[in-house]
Write a protein that holds these residues in place. Structure first.
Motif, mmCIF file in Angstrom:
data_model
loop_
_atom_site.group_PDB
_atom_site.id
_atom_site.type_symbol
_atom_site.label_atom_id
_atom_site.label_comp_id
_atom_site.label_asym_id
_atom_site.label_seq_id
_atom_site.Cartn_x
_atom_site.Cartn_y
_atom_site.Cartn_z
ATOM 1 N N LEU A 40 46.630 36.574 27.742
ATOM 2 C CA LEU A 40 47.242 35.538 26.928
ATOM 3 C C LEU A 40 48.327 34.804 27.712
ATOM 4 O O LEU A 40 49.109 35.428 28.433
ATOM 5 C CB LEU A 40 47.868 36.174 25.675
ATOM 6 N N VAL A 41 48.335 33.482 27.565
ATOM 7 C CA VAL A 41 49.479 32.684 28.027
ATOM 8 C C VAL A 41 50.075 32.040 26.784
ATOM 9 O O VAL A 41 49.363 31.388 26.016
ATOM 10 C CB VAL A 41 49.051 31.585 29.034
ATOM 11 N N SER A 42 51.368 32.258 26.569
ATOM 12 C CA SER A 42 52.035 31.609 25.439
ATOM 13 C C SER A 42 52.912 30.481 25.977
ATOM 14 O O SER A 42 53.949 30.718 26.594
ATOM 15 C CB SER A 42 52.878 32.620 24.657
ATOM 16 N N ALA A 43 52.444 29.245 25.772
ATOM 17 C CA ALA A 43 53.223 28.078 26.178
ATOM 18 C C ALA A 43 54.126 27.691 25.012
ATOM 19 O O ALA A 43 53.805 27.976 23.860
ATOM 20 C CB ALA A 43 52.285 26.926 26.514
ATOM 21 N N THR A 44 55.244 27.046 25.296
ATOM 22 C CA THR A 44 56.178 26.694 24.220
ATOM 23 C C THR A 44 56.270 25.179 24.067
ATOM 24 O O THR A 44 56.445 24.456 25.045
ATOM 25 C CB THR A 44 57.584 27.262 24.498
ATOM 26 N N PRO A 93 53.795 25.294 36.223
ATOM 27 C CA PRO A 93 52.398 25.761 36.268
ATOM 28 C C PRO A 93 52.036 26.512 37.547
ATOM 29 O O PRO A 93 51.311 27.506 37.495
ATOM 30 C CB PRO A 93 51.590 24.467 36.136
ATOM 31 N N SER A 94 52.560 26.060 38.709
ATOM 32 C CA SER A 94 52.193 26.737 39.963
ATOM 33 C C SER A 94 52.693 28.184 39.960
ATOM 34 O O SER A 94 52.041 29.088 40.478
ATOM 35 C CB SER A 94 52.759 25.981 41.169
ATOM 36 N N ASP A 95 53.847 28.423 39.329
ATOM 37 C CA ASP A 95 54.377 29.788 39.239
ATOM 38 C C ASP A 95 53.507 30.623 38.304
ATOM 39 O O ASP A 95 53.260 31.804 38.550
ATOM 40 C CB ASP A 95 55.833 29.775 38.761
ATOM 41 N N LEU A 96 53.005 29.996 37.238
ATOM 42 C CA LEU A 96 52.110 30.698 36.309
ATOM 43 C C LEU A 96 50.865 31.177 37.045
ATOM 44 O O LEU A 96 50.484 32.345 36.963
ATOM 45 C CB LEU A 96 51.708 29.763 35.156
ATOM 46 N N GLU A 97 50.256 30.257 37.819
ATOM 47 C CA GLU A 97 49.019 30.627 38.523
ATOM 48 C C GLU A 97 49.290 31.743 39.541
ATOM 49 O O GLU A 97 48.522 32.698 39.654
ATOM 50 C CB GLU A 97 48.411 29.396 39.205
ATOM 51 N N ARG A 98 50.405 31.629 40.230
ATOM 52 C CA ARG A 98 50.782 32.655 41.226
ATOM 53 C C ARG A 98 50.908 34.025 40.559
ATOM 54 O O ARG A 98 50.386 35.032 41.061
ATOM 55 C CB ARG A 98 52.116 32.242 41.873
ATOM 56 N N ARG A 99 51.568 34.069 39.385
ATOM 57 C CA ARG A 99 51.801 35.353 38.725
ATOM 58 C C ARG A 99 50.506 35.925 38.118
ATOM 59 O O ARG A 99 50.336 37.146 38.034
ATOM 60 C CB ARG A 99 52.873 35.213 37.634
ATOM 61 N N ILE A 100 49.574 35.037 37.719
ATOM 62 C CA ILE A 100 48.279 35.502 37.201
ATOM 63 C C ILE A 100 47.504 36.191 38.329
ATOM 64 O O ILE A 100 46.968 37.296 38.156
ATOM 65 C CB ILE A 100 47.462 34.325 36.607
ATOM 66 N N LEU A 101 47.484 35.537 39.488
ATOM 67 C CA LEU A 101 46.758 36.112 40.633
ATOM 68 C C LEU A 101 47.365 37.448 41.058
ATOM 69 O O LEU A 101 46.648 38.408 41.357
ATOM 70 C CB LEU A 101 46.740 35.115 41.798
ATOM 71 N N ALA A 142 48.337 21.047 32.098
ATOM 72 C CA ALA A 142 48.253 21.868 33.323
ATOM 73 C C ALA A 142 48.044 23.337 32.969
ATOM 74 O O ALA A 142 47.268 24.057 33.631
ATOM 75 C CB ALA A 142 49.532 21.696 34.147
ATOM 76 N N ILE A 143 48.711 23.794 31.913
ATOM 77 C CA ILE A 143 48.574 25.202 31.499
ATOM 78 C C ILE A 143 47.155 25.453 30.962
ATOM 79 O O ILE A 143 46.542 26.486 31.249
ATOM 80 C CB ILE A 143 49.661 25.556 30.457
ATOM 81 N N ALA A 144 46.623 24.475 30.226
ATOM 82 C CA ALA A 144 45.258 24.605 29.697
ATOM 83 C C ALA A 144 44.241 24.715 30.832
ATOM 84 O O ALA A 144 43.289 25.505 30.762
ATOM 85 C CB ALA A 144 44.923 23.409 28.801
ATOM 86 N N ASP A 145 44.455 23.933 31.901
ATOM 87 C CA ASP A 145 43.543 23.992 33.052
ATOM 88 C C ASP A 145 43.544 25.395 33.669
ATOM 89 O O ASP A 145 42.498 25.935 34.024
ATOM 90 C CB ASP A 145 43.960 22.964 34.122
ATOM 91 N N ILE A 146 44.741 25.964 33.779
ATOM 92 C CA ILE A 146 44.858 27.306 34.380
ATOM 93 C C ILE A 146 44.202 28.349 33.471
ATOM 94 O O ILE A 146 43.471 29.237 33.936
ATOM 95 C CB ILE A 146 46.348 27.642 34.645
ATOM 96 N N CYS A 147 44.431 28.246 32.162
ATOM 97 C CA CYS A 147 43.838 29.200 31.220
ATOM 98 C C CYS A 147 42.311 29.134 31.260
ATOM 99 O O CYS A 147 41.622 30.147 31.181
ATOM 100 C CB CYS A 147 44.342 28.947 29.800
ATOM 101 N N LYS A 148 41.801 27.907 31.402
ATOM 102 C CA LYS A 148 40.347 27.728 31.456
ATOM 103 C C LYS A 148 39.798 28.361 32.742
ATOM 104 O O LYS A 148 38.790 29.075 32.730
ATOM 105 C CB LYS A 148 40.025 26.230 31.409
ATOM 106 N N LYS A 149 40.510 28.114 33.840
ATOM 107 C CA LYS A 149 40.066 28.610 35.151
ATOM 108 C C LYS A 149 39.983 30.139 35.170
ATOM 109 O O LYS A 149 39.047 30.713 35.735
ATOM 110 C CB LYS A 149 41.055 28.111 36.214
#
Length: 491
Positions: free
Chosen positions: A237-241, A218-226, A255-262
């Motif tokens: 879109l975030v596609s989680a598997t 998740p921390s890498d996801l947030e970093r790449r979104i920013l 954790a991914i849902a929290d980031i998507c909401k944010k």
């Protein structure tokens, strides 16, 4: 020729179809007979030359037609065989098969209530039940059965884009900012394929790093979104598997849902392979957080053993699919019909013609109940754990990742005796790379079993054993291990 609708064709037709059914029934019984081959392997050019497959101007006799049916099944892979482990979709369910026969005889199209009344209602009931199991209150939302997980994932991307930029439907990509999507490096290739097809482009799919078990970090996801936002791109879109193809890993959905909401990004869960675990009280915790997704892909033709094809896309917001895809074709979706038009589901789909996929799932669910599916799924997961426990400390085996598998994917190397005392270097790697393909080729030539292999990242070819066939037993797992050792001893 003499078959219906020919004059007095009833007797010939009944005899012909009876013969076909006999051929099918023999094949079904053979599929479950462990003494028969899983595959009668021939190279493509051999098969082409051995029979005459060409299409002719003159008709053939019904005897020849029956022979064609027999020949086709003779070389078919027995995907229902208890020792076929090659794909995520295995098994041969009798009620599902019966449903498929019925669907073919009814031969109708899923676009309107007018021509598929019962099937349309069953799709409505079944999708609502699946959404309930995802955890959306009262099974609210929308959904559609599509030709497979790749198309379901593409629908999710299409709808997510429309939700953020509705004008894209009329104006196209030129009218909106540069979009980016995020998915894990272990996710299914269909996420990139969908981006290519929708004109978003594969460069706009950003792959997020995974931990050693194959879960998105998740921390890498947030970093790449920013990072993407700083460049002026719009994350949409975030596609989680839930159940990755090779490792069977479940991304951390909460954790991914929290980031998507944010960051106000559409959250899609690709549960094509792992969605079936929602049927099991023992295992559904692996999808905790899935109820927060905006859309979910779930393929009953994988873990639940429904005959191909049966894939559902579920969407939390009702009406969105319709506005995204509808074209108001006046020859199909007339607005002055005499029944409730909300049951004309065809305008939600990308397809016009759409096969009836729901009946197999619905009839199997009636026959097994949710508890029957649960028992079937629990059994497959128990078999995977049995395999893992059997080989984790066995001489000649190395696990690809530590710890017991979360799904039925068991990933391992078989190390032939000649490599066991070698030190871990380039040469050992390049020799190990060749082991799995040779063993697989031998399996196919003997026809005894089938299991898939692949490299991944910096890891050379390893076996990926997957279990979704309720016919498999502990003995079949034992057989597989013995067979790998028998075929790989001399390498």
């Amino acid at each position: 020729p003499d078959l219906l609708p020919a004059c007095n064709g009833e007797i010939t037709t009944m005899a012909f179809l009876q013969d076909v059914v006999d051929i099918l029934l023999q094949y079904v019984v053979k599929s479950f007979d462990r003494s028969t081959k899983v595959i009668d392997f021939h190279y493509p050019n051999e098969l082409l030359q051995e029979y005459n497959w060409e299409l002719a101007d003159q008709p053939q006799t019904l005897e020849e037609i029956l022979l064609n049916c027999r020949t086709t099944l003779k070389y078919a892979i027995k995907t229902g065989h208890p020792r076929y482990f090659n794909q995520l979709s295995t098994g041969l369910d009798m009620v599902g098969l019966a449903a498929d026969w019925l669907t073919s005889a009814a031969n109708t199209n899923m676009f309107t209530y007018e021509i598929a009344p019962v099937f349309v209602l069953l799709e409505y009931v079944t999708l609502r039940k699946m959404r309930e199991m995802v955890g959306w209150p009262g099974g609210c939302g929308d959904g559609i059965f599509s030709p497979g997980g790749a198309i379901s994932n593409m629908y999710a991307m299409l709808i997510a884009r429309f939700k953020m930029f509705p004008e894209v439907k009329e104006k196209g990509m030129a009218a909106i900012p540069r979009l980016v999507a995020f998915t894990s490096e272990h996710s299914h290739f269909s996420v990139k394929k969908g981006a290519a097809a929708l004109g978003i482009g594969t460069d706009s799919v950003i792959l997020i790093r995974c931990d050693e078990r194959g879960k998105m970090i998740p921390s890498d996801l947030e970093r790449r979104i920013l990072e993407a936002k700083q460049k002026g791109f719009v994350p949409f879109l975030v596609s989680a598997t839930a159940g990755t193809t090779v490792y069977g890993a479940f991304d951390p959905l909460i954790a991914i849902a929290d980031i998507c909401k944010k960051y106000k990004i559409w959250m899609h869960v690709d549960g094509a392979w792992g969605g079936g675990l929602l049927m099991s009280r023992k295992h559904k915790w692996k999808l905790n957080g899935v109820e927060r997704a905006n859309s979910v892909t779930w393929n009953p033709h994988k873990m639940m053993g429904v005959p191909l094809q049966c894939s559902a896309l579920l969407v939390r917001e009702e009406g969105l699919m319709q506005s995204c895809n509808q074209m108001h074709a006046s020859y199909l979706f007339q607005q002055d019909k005499h029944y409730d038009l909300s049951y004309d589901t065809g305008d939600k789909a990308l397809q016009c013609g759409r096969h009836v996929d729901v009946f197999k799932l619905w009839l199997m669910w009636r026959a097994k109940g949710t508890t029957g599916f649960e028992a079937q799924i629990d059994k497959c997961l128990e078999l995977a754990e049995y395999l893992y426990n059997k080989i984790k400390n066995r001489e000649g085996y190395e696990m690809v990742f530590d710890g017991k598998p979360q799904h039925t994917n068991v990933c391992f190397w078989y190390i032939p005796p000649s490599l066991r005392s070698m030190e871990d270097n380039e040469e050992r790697m390049s020799r190990l790379m060749k082991v799995a393909p040779v063993i697989k080729a031998r399996m196919m030539e003997y026809g005894t079993t089938m299991v898939s292999y692949q490299p991944l990242g910096d890891k050379v070819n390893f076996f990926r054993m997957v279990i979704s066939n309720p016919a498999a037993t502990h003995q079949d797992i034992d057989f597989l291990i013995d067979e790998i050792e028998r075929l790989g001893q001399d390498l």
